[in-house]
Design a protein around this motif. Structure first.
Motif: not given
Length: 450
Positions: A19-20, A101-103, A106-107, A420-424
């Motif tokens: 996220v950072r 959402s704003p690019p 991170p959402t 997007r990316v998936l946590f899995s």
């Protein structure tokens, strides 16, 4: 604690780092501010140290963002060294009105996060940094972590590795700028198509002429160009240019329904060409008209067009010579005389594809590791895009096995709105890369720990 459990305990921290990093708009294209790229660089200098990597260096080359090279020495003299590559720059966000959402905020989305660059390639940077954490800073192999800051736009680093090969010396490489065919399906990329461009132009008149008074016999530049472009493909939509290499594809590929969804094909719209999707996408050529200069419809005058041009993009077989492939594309329009009108062809950029060797100890270790990371049998695919640096690294370290896998997946919208990316996928990629180091180290000792 097993490897999967160890990585599970790291996920909150890895997600926070992602996220950072993703909140930084590190676009390295002209016209965008340079400070965010430097900011992303500075974050990535600190993060390896927090993962137990003590040696972190900065490599400065002309006209490009700094390259980070971090090292962990091999634990024993006979242990192998693995190079891990990724890039911290990202594509421009494009039309921000298309984002939900704003690019660069991170959402949360279902099962993951949305932001520009979160899949391509910042998730894979976090994978690389998660691996030394999983081993408490003491992995079973030596590591060279190479993080580039201008991959998306292109940079001098593409050609640098052969000029300084000692910096990249290793036994195997993991290039994490790719991902899975579909979520949950571990995928090893075994080929990257090459790319080449040319510009075709035609000039027939000094200036536009009234279409009523001159249309018919007056040589129409746009009409001549369109007639030439129409010869690039046969009636099925297959490339009609003679010479580009085309082979059957024996690996895994998309279903037609998956591909139609990914491409955004409208209902009832046919796909172009014949043969398997893998053959059309990866082991055969594709010619695309990526741009055309002609009067716009909204501002068109009733006049014969005196000048028109088009840019063509060729994607070609990973093992075809790039100059040869471009030469074939140049020769085709040069040999045409639509209505007797000559065409001018100007070659543009060309870059090689890449096809890594498979079947060696690193590849076998990777297949075992991918099974462990995702709990499923690995698939083999190729990529339609090009990663020019891979060829530079292969030339610098010709004996190293090169592996391409990562945390992206085909539904992640890389280079598109709402990436997007998936946590899995992130968790599985960290497990797989960490397991690869273990398996590869064991192979060097003469046995597997699996």
């Amino acid at each position: 604690m097993d490897l999967g459990s160890r990585v599970g305990t790291l996920m909150d921290g890895l997600t926070a780092d992602l996220v950072r990093l993703t909140a930084i708009p590190s676009v390295a294209f002209p016209g965008f501010p340079a400070e965010p790229v430097r900011q992303a660089h500075d974050v990535l200098v600190d993060l390896p140290r927090g993962a137990g990597v003590e040696r972190v260096e900065r490599l400065d080359l002309p006209d490009t963002a700094p390259v980070i090279v971090a090292e962990v020495p091999p634990p024993t003299p006979d242990a192998p060294t693995v190079l891990l590559y990724g890039h911290y720059d990202v594509q421009p966000p494009g039309d921000e009105s298309l984002w939900l959402s704003p690019p660069f905020e991170p959402t949360p989305v279902e099962g993951g996060l949305r932001a520009r660059g979160i899949a391509d390639d910042k998730s894979n940077l976090i994978v690389h940094l998660g691996v030394p954490r999983a081993y408490g800073g003491r992995p079973p192999t030596g590591l060279r972590i190479v993080l580039e800051g201008q991959e998306e736009y292109g940079s001098a680093f593409d050609d640098y590795p052969p000029t300084g090969p000692a910096r990249f010396a290793c036994d195997a490489m993991v290039i994490a700028d790719v991902g899975n065919l579909r979520p949950g399906s571990p995928t090893l990329t075994t080929g990257l198509r090459g790319a080449s461009e040319i510009v075709v132009e035609v000039r027939t008149l000094d200036e536009p002429r009234h279409s009523g008074e001159f249309g018919g016999p007056a040589p129409d530049a746009l009409l001549a160009l369109l007639k030439a472009l129409a010869t690039l493909h046969d009636v099925h939509g297959d490339v009609a240019v003679e010479g580009p290499r085309r082979e059957e594809w024996s690996g895994t590929t998309y279903t037609e329904e998956e591909f139609r969804t990914l491409a955004g094909a409208r209902d009832g719209m046919p796909l172009i060409g014949s043969g398997s999707l893998g053959e059309r996408l990866w082991s055969g050529p594709a010619v695309t008209v990526v741009g055309i200069d002609a009067p716009s419809v909204d501002h068109a005058a009733s006049a014969v067009v005196p000048y028109a041009r088009a840019k063509l993009n060729l994607r070609f077989h990973p093992e075809q010579d790039p100059r040869q492939a471009q030469g074939l594309l140049v020769t085709h329009p040069e040999s045409l005389r639509p209505f007797g009108i000559p065409l001018t062809v100007t070659p543009g950029d060309t870059g090689p594809g890449f096809e890594p060797a498979t079947g060696g100890p690193a590849c076998r270790a990777a297949l075992t590791a991918l099974r462990e990371g995702w709990g499923a049998e690995p698939a083999f695919v190729a990529g339609g895009g090009s990663i020019l640096l891979v060829n530079g690294l292969a030339e610098a370290v010709p004996g190293a096995e090169i592996l391409l896998f990562g945390a992206q997946d085909s539904l992640c919208n890389l280079h598109a709105p709402n990436e997007r990316v998936l946590f899995s996928e992130l968790r599985s990629a960290v497990i797989a890369e960490a397991a690869f180091l273990r398996e590869y180290a064991a192979a060097h000792r003469g046995g597997s720990t699996a």
